[in-house]
Design an enzyme around this catalytic site. Structure first.
Site, PDB file in Angstrom:
ATOM      1  N   ALA A  65       0.760  -1.258  -0.142  1.00  0.00           N
ATOM      2  CA  ALA A  65      -0.053  -0.078   0.051  1.00  0.00           C
ATOM      3  C   ALA A  65       0.857   1.426   0.059  1.00  0.00           C
ATOM      4  O   ALA A  65       1.846   1.308   0.600  1.00  0.00           O
ATOM      5  CB  ALA A  65      -0.847  -0.092   1.259  1.00  0.00           C
ATOM      6  N   GLY A  71       1.774  -5.654   1.011  1.00  0.00           N
ATOM      7  CA  GLY A  71       0.636  -5.906   0.016  1.00  0.00           C
ATOM      8  C   GLY A  71       1.113  -6.419  -1.402  1.00  0.00           C
ATOM      9  O   GLY A  71       0.572  -7.114  -2.075  1.00  0.00           O
ATOM     10  N   GLU A 116       1.532 -10.029  -1.086  1.00  0.00           N
ATOM     11  CA  GLU A 116       0.147 -10.454  -1.064  1.00  0.00           C
ATOM     12  C   GLU A 116      -0.640 -10.751  -2.292  1.00  0.00           C
ATOM     13  O   GLU A 116      -1.434 -11.663  -2.961  1.00  0.00           O
ATOM     14  CB  GLU A 116      -0.698  -9.660   0.112  1.00  0.00           C
ATOM     15  CG  GLU A 116      -0.338  -9.995   1.390  1.00  0.00           C
ATOM     16  CD  GLU A 116      -1.175  -9.237   2.421  1.00  0.00           C
ATOM     17  OE1 GLU A 116      -1.848  -9.748   3.315  1.00  0.00           O
ATOM     18  OE2 GLU A 116      -1.028  -7.804   2.195  1.00  0.00           O
ATOM     19  N   GLU A 156       4.565  -6.394   7.960  1.00  0.00           N
ATOM     20  CA  GLU A 156       3.640  -5.406   8.487  1.00  0.00           C
ATOM     21  C   GLU A 156       3.672  -5.514  10.051  1.00  0.00           C
ATOM     22  O   GLU A 156       3.577  -4.533  10.507  1.00  0.00           O
ATOM     23  CB  GLU A 156       2.255  -6.164   8.159  1.00  0.00           C
ATOM     24  CG  GLU A 156       1.692  -5.892   6.813  1.00  0.00           C
ATOM     25  CD  GLU A 156       2.042  -6.654   5.715  1.00  0.00           C
ATOM     26  OE1 GLU A 156       1.679  -6.717   4.498  1.00  0.00           O
ATOM     27  OE2 GLU A 156       3.042  -7.601   5.798  1.00  0.00           O
TER      28      GLU A 156
END
Length: 257
Positions: free
Chosen positions: A64, A108, A111, A131
């Site tokens: 992000a 992310g 991910e 994270e």
């Protein structure tokens, strides 16, 4: 210039996150653009396989856009669609999606990679879920998809420490299918994608749908679904075309029906 690019090549769509100056971090604009492209690719009968990559050689995706997230002006790269982070990680997809990872696939971005069906990486790729180092959690798929892809203990160590692994270690662990020189990454991904795209569309999608659920269902349910899938595929025009083309020593002419 668009923040997400799409190029089509003979049944293969190459999708590029195009924010190299921000390490291809996902902001609201990129999430909405990627969500739209995913929906378009899935609807497009001319496309059988998609490749997801990032622009430049520094990062596949850094996750992000934390500057945008810190400002409070956007939902951390989550689109307004059902796709979740980047409009992608939870998006319904029937077609084959290959991640082509160049540089960092972290947070992310990792991910996003894990949400694809498999990965081809360059030698400069690195992978991490950092994270916890930022007071966050990898809830866009990382904390459950990573343990499905590598040994549980190794996955839990990566999640708990947030420390990265390099391309060679990812290959050893089976997290990526192959590792290439950076300049060969996209050609190699295109080569593999073309092999898949040359196959019967209905059979390909049906096979992928069942294979993706292998960890979610017990053997009895999988057998029942496989039987139903087999009947549906065998009743298709492509199931007749495949043996006929083989017998006639010619390439098959698939219709997807």
């Amino acid at each position: 210039m668009s923040v997400v690019l799409r190029e089509d090549h003979d049944g293969v769509a190459l999708i590029t996150i195009n924010r190299p100056q921000a390490r291809n971090a996902i902001n609201a604009e990129a999430a909405l653009a990627l969500a739209g492209i995913v929906a378009d690719v899935e609807r497009d009968p001319a496309v059988q396989v998609a490749i997801l990559t990032g622009a430049g050689d520094k990062a596949f995706c850094a996750g992000a856009d934390l500057k945008e997230l810190a400002s409070g002006s956007a939902p951390g790269g989550r689109s307004t669609s059902e796709g979740g982070f980047a409009g992608f990680v939870h998006a319904p997809r029937e077609k084959l999606w290959i991640a082509a990872v160049n540089g960092a696939a972290v947070a992310g971005g990792f991910e996003l990679m894990l949400a694809c069906d498999f990965t081809i990486a360059s030698v400069n790729a690195v992978f991490a879920l950092p994270e916890v180092k930022r007071g966050l959690a990898a809830t866009a798929g990382g904390v459950w998809r990573l343990p499905r892809n590598i040994a549980r203990g190794v996955a839990l160590e990566m999640i708990a420490t947030g420390e990265p692994i390099d391309a060679a270690e990812a290959l050893r662990l089976g997290l990526v299918n192959r590792v290439t020189a950076p300049e060969h990454l996209i050609p190699e991904a295109m080569r593999v994608a073309a092999l898949a795209a040359a196959n019967a569309p209905l059979a390909l999608r049906a096979s992928l749908a069942l294979a993706r659920r292998a960890f979610d269902l017990n053997d009895a349910v999988l057998r029942a679904e496989a039987d139903a899938t087999g009947r549906r595929v065998m009743a298709s025009a492509d199931a007749r075309e495949g043996p006929r083309a083989f017998a006639e020593h010619r390439p098959p002419r698939w219709t997807g029906a």
